[in-house]
Scaffold this motif. Structure first.
Motif, PDB file in Angstrom:
ATOM      1  N   VAL A 188       0.843  -1.201   0.000  1.00 20.89           N
ATOM      2  CA  VAL A 188       0.000   0.000   0.000  1.00 20.89           C
ATOM      3  C   VAL A 188       0.874   1.247   0.000  1.00 20.89           C
ATOM      4  O   VAL A 188       1.831   1.343   0.773  1.00 20.89           O
ATOM      5  N   SER A 189       0.553   2.195  -0.861  1.00 20.52           N
ATOM      6  CA  SER A 189       1.137   3.537  -0.815  1.00 20.52           C
ATOM      7  C   SER A 189       0.034   4.514  -0.458  1.00 20.52           C
ATOM      8  O   SER A 189      -0.987   4.579  -1.156  1.00 20.52           O
ATOM      9  N   VAL A 247      -3.308   3.577  -2.504  1.00 22.16           N
ATOM     10  CA  VAL A 247      -3.454   2.555  -3.539  1.00 22.16           C
ATOM     11  C   VAL A 247      -2.838   1.272  -3.002  1.00 22.16           C
ATOM     12  O   VAL A 247      -1.687   1.275  -2.542  1.00 22.16           O
ATOM     13  N   ALA A 248      -3.611   0.183  -3.037  1.00 18.48           N
ATOM     14  CA  ALA A 248      -3.120  -1.129  -2.617  1.00 18.48           C
ATOM     15  C   ALA A 248      -2.978  -2.016  -3.849  1.00 18.48           C
ATOM     16  O   ALA A 248      -3.885  -2.072  -4.684  1.00 18.48           O
ATOM     17  N   ILE A 249      -1.850  -2.693  -3.938  1.00 21.99           N
ATOM     18  CA  ILE A 249      -1.577  -3.584  -5.057  1.00 21.99           C
ATOM     19  C   ILE A 249      -1.405  -5.012  -4.537  1.00 21.99           C
ATOM     20  O   ILE A 249      -0.685  -5.248  -3.565  1.00 21.99           O
ATOM     21  N   GLY A 255       4.449  -4.952  -6.541  1.00 23.56           N
ATOM     22  CA  GLY A 255       3.472  -4.218  -5.754  1.00 23.56           C
ATOM     23  C   GLY A 255       4.007  -2.873  -5.320  1.00 23.56           C
ATOM     24  O   GLY A 255       3.295  -1.864  -5.346  1.00 23.56           O
ATOM     25  N   SER A 267       2.251   0.386  -6.776  1.00 27.37           N
ATOM     26  CA  SER A 267       1.443   1.185  -5.855  1.00 27.37           C
ATOM     27  C   SER A 267       1.790   2.665  -5.996  1.00 27.37           C
ATOM     28  O   SER A 267       0.897   3.521  -6.054  1.00 27.37           O
ATOM     29  N   ALA A 327      -5.721  -4.169  -7.963  1.00 27.49           N
ATOM     30  CA  ALA A 327      -5.538  -2.918  -7.226  1.00 27.49           C
ATOM     31  C   ALA A 327      -6.827  -2.475  -6.559  1.00 27.49           C
ATOM     32  O   ALA A 327      -7.926  -2.743  -7.055  1.00 27.49           O
TER      33      ALA A 327
END
Length: 333
Positions: A240-241, A274-276, A284, A288, A311
């Protein structure tokens, strides 16, 4: 694509509680250390060998010694502080591999993600007791120094096309390291484990009973134990970013660490995180940040072009937008 407004799952832990009730055959063993400027935790579910955990921590320290941009002995520090006029430098295999990945995502994003952002990222101190905004004129001047096209890889060497190019691999290094830790665990015969590098979560296999691991997707700006959703993953990664990780508020504006390489200022595009979800954590990590930088529309388009990668876009107003197939990862309860 599916849109959903999230609601808080009050008692839903982030990672630890979501892993509870996995009914392992032996007691899980875990170790946590402060490394990579974060809390690193590795948990084994099918072994109680603490030497393996120590090996993980040693690996983390070794990679920190390679990739840190602030440790004077690191390879990245030496690259950034090379003598003027230096045209090329030899790289260790791991550093070359990481830079190659960083260049791939720099190219994929058209520069919205850029590993030469150090002249801008070094102007921000998110850990200061009283953070201050950088000088706008300095950011404007330093933005001219940022361009991933000013480096290239030739064999085991990095070639510089500008004396002013400096690297910051912080947006992708933890994912790379998580993948290396997983490789090490698998070599040690581990088939069920969770690697958590300060929010970069990578699962080795599944729970000992064969069920997926359950990981919490944090609700932005809430306590770390409050989840917006619980996701189920097997032998894969969640990265996650978000704008709530390293940030500060000034005059009603939230300044966070995801910077626009063209300006040096944080992206303000309505996204909170944003979660990858991907097989490899390095992807990821790169995606992200890339998808956050591109925004929802272009980010969804990019994810839709990639196989096996999903995502979740969390908006500042609480809305959650899922890429095609991502909602299938939601836990049923």
């Amino acid at each position: 694509m599916k849109k959903q407004r999230w609601k808080l799952i009050g008692a839903a832990l982030l990672l630890a509680g979501a892993l509870a009730g996995c009914a392992p055959q032996i007691e899980p063993v875990s170790q946590s250390n402060f490394l990579l400027d974060t809390v690193v935790t590795v948990t084994l579910y099918d072994s109680d060998d603490r030497d393996i955990l120590e090996g993980c921590m040693d690996l983390c320290a070794e990679y920190d010694g390679l990739f840190s941009r602030t440790k004077e002995t690191s390879e990245i520090y030496k690259i950034n502080h090379r003598e003027p006029g230096t045209k090329e430098m030899e790289l260790s295999p791991d550093t070359r591999e990481l830079i190659e990945k960083g260049l791939y995502y720099s190219q994929l994003s058209g520069g919205a993600f850029d590993i030469t952002i150090e002249p801008l990222s070094s102007q921000w101190d998110f850990k200061a007791e009283e953070p201050e905004l950088p000088d706008p004129k300095v950011l404007e001047e330093n933005a001219k120094k940022v361009d991933y096209r000013n480096i290239r890889l030739e064999g085991d060497k990095i070639v510089f096309l500008s004396d002013e190019t400096r690297l910051d691999l912080g947006a992708i290094a933890k994912g790379f390291i998580a993948d290396k830790l997983k490789e090490y665990l698998v070599e040690q015969g581990i088939q069920s484990a969770v690697i958590n590098l300060g929010g970069n979560v990578l699962c080795v296999g599944s729970k000992p009973d064969g069920k997926p691991f359950r990981v919490g997707l944090q609700a932005p700006f809430e306590d770390a134990n409050v989840a917006a959703a619980i996701m189920e993953i097997t032998d894969s990664s969640m990265v996650v970013s978000g704008v709530y990780e390293r940030h500060f508020e000034k005059d009603g504006v939230n300044y966070h660490h995801i910077l626009d390489p063209k300006t040096g200022w944080p992206y303000q595009n309505g996204l909170a995180a944003v979660a990858i979800f991907s097989p490899e954590s390095v992807d990821g990590d790169g995606l992200s940040t890339t998808c956050f930088s591109l925004g929802v529309e272009k980010g969804l388009e990019l994810i839709g072009s990639l196989d096996g990668i999903y995502a979740v876009f969390q908006m500042e107003d609480g809305e959650m937008i899922y890429s095609e197939g991502a909602e299938a990862l939601l836990a049923d309860d």
